[in-house]
Scaffold this active site. Structure first.
Site, PDB file in Angstrom:
ATOM      1  N   ASP A  97       0.849  -1.190   0.000  1.00  0.00           N
ATOM      2  CA  ASP A  97       0.000   0.000   0.000  1.00  0.00           C
ATOM      3  C   ASP A  97       0.883   1.238   0.000  1.00  0.00           C
ATOM      4  O   ASP A  97       1.792   1.351   0.819  1.00  0.00           O
ATOM      5  CB  ASP A  97      -0.913   0.015   1.226  1.00  0.00           C
ATOM      6  CG  ASP A  97      -2.061  -0.970   1.073  1.00  0.00           C
ATOM      7  OD1 ASP A  97      -2.232  -1.496  -0.045  1.00  0.00           O
ATOM      8  OD2 ASP A  97      -2.768  -1.221   2.056  1.00  0.00           O
ATOM      9  N   ASP A 129     -14.102  -6.070  -4.792  1.00  0.00           N
ATOM     10  CA  ASP A 129     -14.225  -6.248  -3.342  1.00  0.00           C
ATOM     11  C   ASP A 129     -15.597  -6.845  -3.084  1.00  0.00           C
ATOM     12  O   ASP A 129     -16.616  -6.255  -3.461  1.00  0.00           O
ATOM     13  CB  ASP A 129     -14.089  -4.901  -2.625  1.00  0.00           C
ATOM     14  CG  ASP A 129     -12.679  -4.340  -2.734  1.00  0.00           C
ATOM     15  OD1 ASP A 129     -11.741  -5.125  -2.990  1.00  0.00           O
ATOM     16  OD2 ASP A 129     -12.512  -3.117  -2.581  1.00  0.00           O
TER      17      ASP A 129
END
Lengths: 194, 253
Positions: B11, B130
């Site tokens: 990330d 997701d």
């Protein structure tokens, strides 16, 4: 040593330049006839679609140039396919260095063939120091058929195909040596030593 | 034989790695280039860089970062986070990324998947999904999993495949961060149904979980973040474990 990387409308050419940089070799991205002719080694990278690539090469007469070259020449991915006779991708006549057909994978498994796969039936100075545990990174939906005379390594996905080809000064590889970790670096180094 | 892939995910915020990274070898734990190189040298098969920077201005640092990664790392890598336009994708691919991943933008405008696949080729377009199970039905969520949609995950996965996605990165919100194993049921369902590879994400807690997602889950690749960043599972150890269990993986020379 001067390495020319042929500039045309193919994607991700930078990866090849960066890989050369990591090997400490200065490579020039160019479509200039003289620069390419004079280079000690020529790399023909590729990622993209066969018919638009051939159209681009013809418009700039790079197709003729490629056939005239005498120094070690390395086609990568689409570069390998374009060196063959013909590609089923939009019914495209290619450069014809190798009398081999490029076909679409039958939908018997996931296509494109994405990921790491191993080389088999290795023969050629390009693969010195490697054996069948050598994995290279692939991303492709079309493959070159086997040819007993010119296939110097095979890979199996759905069927066996030509992972690498060789004829005279022309070498080609379907996988991406510039993205294949230590194995890819070995192959590129072997090519630079030719 | 085609191998199963292990993919560490980093990330990134303003060009730096965020979420804890605990690597003693690192001179600078926040440098994603250095971390990416360590993973590549350890045998990671690909890398994913997920940019969570909010502002457009700061996203310019992402292109600079991608250039540095491409120069340093000798394996393929994907860049995701906030990508929506052809220009975004062009800039990242030109900087040396191998693939880009889109998520919310695809839900908002599904035609973008077709447009990107046509322009750059399916092989470099990853669509991230997701998913979260609500009353036994799997629904697509956006905005980092916070916002529910009315799209059923299976139908959406099929649709984006037809629109030209090259791979699906499936994150189960129910499993993410819990370390109780991947969502093998839906991963297997999508992988069997689709003609493109499925990357499973969310839930990795131990080495057996990777084995399970590759066998029961039929995943083509498995992605994880913190267990790699905190060295809970070193990649070489994970790969020899999987190899011993008969999963086909790439061995380093």
């Amino acid at each position: 040593m001067e390495v020319a990387v042929i500039k045309y409308n193919a994607g991700n050419v930078k990866s090849v330049l960066y890989a050369m940089e990591r090997l400490g070799v200065n490579a020039t991205l160019t479509d200039d006839w003289e620069t390419i002719k004079k280079a000690d080694k020529v790399i023909f990278p590729g990622q993209g679609e066969a018919s638009t690539a051939m159209k681009y090469l013809k418009e700039r007469k790079i197709d003729k140039l490629i056939k005239e070259l005498k120094q070690p020449f390395f086609g990568i991915c689409l570069g390998l396919q374009l060196l063959c006779d013909y590609s089923e991708e939009y019914d495209t006549q290619c450069l014809g260095i190798f009398p081999i057909k490029v076909k679409k994978f039958p939908p018997l498994n996931k296509v494109p063939h994405i990921g790491w796969n191993n080389l088999e039936n290795l023969k050629t100075p390009l693969l010195e120091g490697l054996d069948e545990s050598a994995y290279v990174y692939y991303v492709h939906s079309y493959y070159a058929e086997l040819n007993p005379k010119y296939t110097i390594a095979t890979t199996h996905y759905i069927n066996d195909f030509s992972a690498m080809l060789h004829k005279d000064n022309y070498y080609a590889m379907q996988g991406h040596p510039e993205k294949s970790s230590v194995v890819g670096e070995k192959i590129l180094n072997n090519f630079l030593k030719l | 034989m085609l191998t199963k892939r292990i993919i560490p995910c980093l990330d990134i915020k303003d060009g730096r790695t965020v979420k804890g990274v605990n690597f003693v070898e690192l001179r600078d734990a926040g440098d994603p280039v250095e971390l990416g190189k360590i993973y590549a040298d350890e045998g990671a098969d690909e890398l994913v860089f997920l940019d969570i920077t909010a502002t457009v201005e700061k996203r310019k640092t992402l292109v600079e970062l991608v250039t540095k990664v491409a120069k340093t790392v000798n394996i393929p890598f994907t860049v995701g986070g906030g990508i929506s336009t052809i220009d975004d994708v062009k800039a990242l691919l030109n900087a040396g990324a191998d693939k880009i991943s889109i998520n919310s933008a695809a839900v908002k405008n599904p035609d973008a998947v077709n447009a990107l696949a046509r322009e750059f080729g399916s092989q470099c377009i990853v669509v991230a999904i997701d998913t979260k199970r609500i009353d036994g039905i799997d629904f697509v969520h956006t905005h980092g999993g916070r916002r529910p949609t009315l799209l059923k995950t299976q139908e959406w996965a099929k649709e984006i495949t037809e629109r030209g996605a090259g791979e699906i990165l499936l994150t189960s919100m129910d499993h993410d961060g819990v370390k109780n194993g991947f969502a093998n049921d839906i991963t297997s369902e999508l992988s069997s149904m689709l003609s493109i590879p499925v990357i499973a994400s969310g839930g990795a807690g131990n080495m057996q979980h990777f084995h399970d997602v590759f066998t029961a889950g039929k995943a083509d690749a498995a992605l994880a973040a913190s267990i790699f960043h905190f060295k809970e599972i070193p990649i070489p150890e994970l790969k020899s474990f999987l190899n011993e269990k008969g999963v086909n993986i790439r061995k380093m020379l």
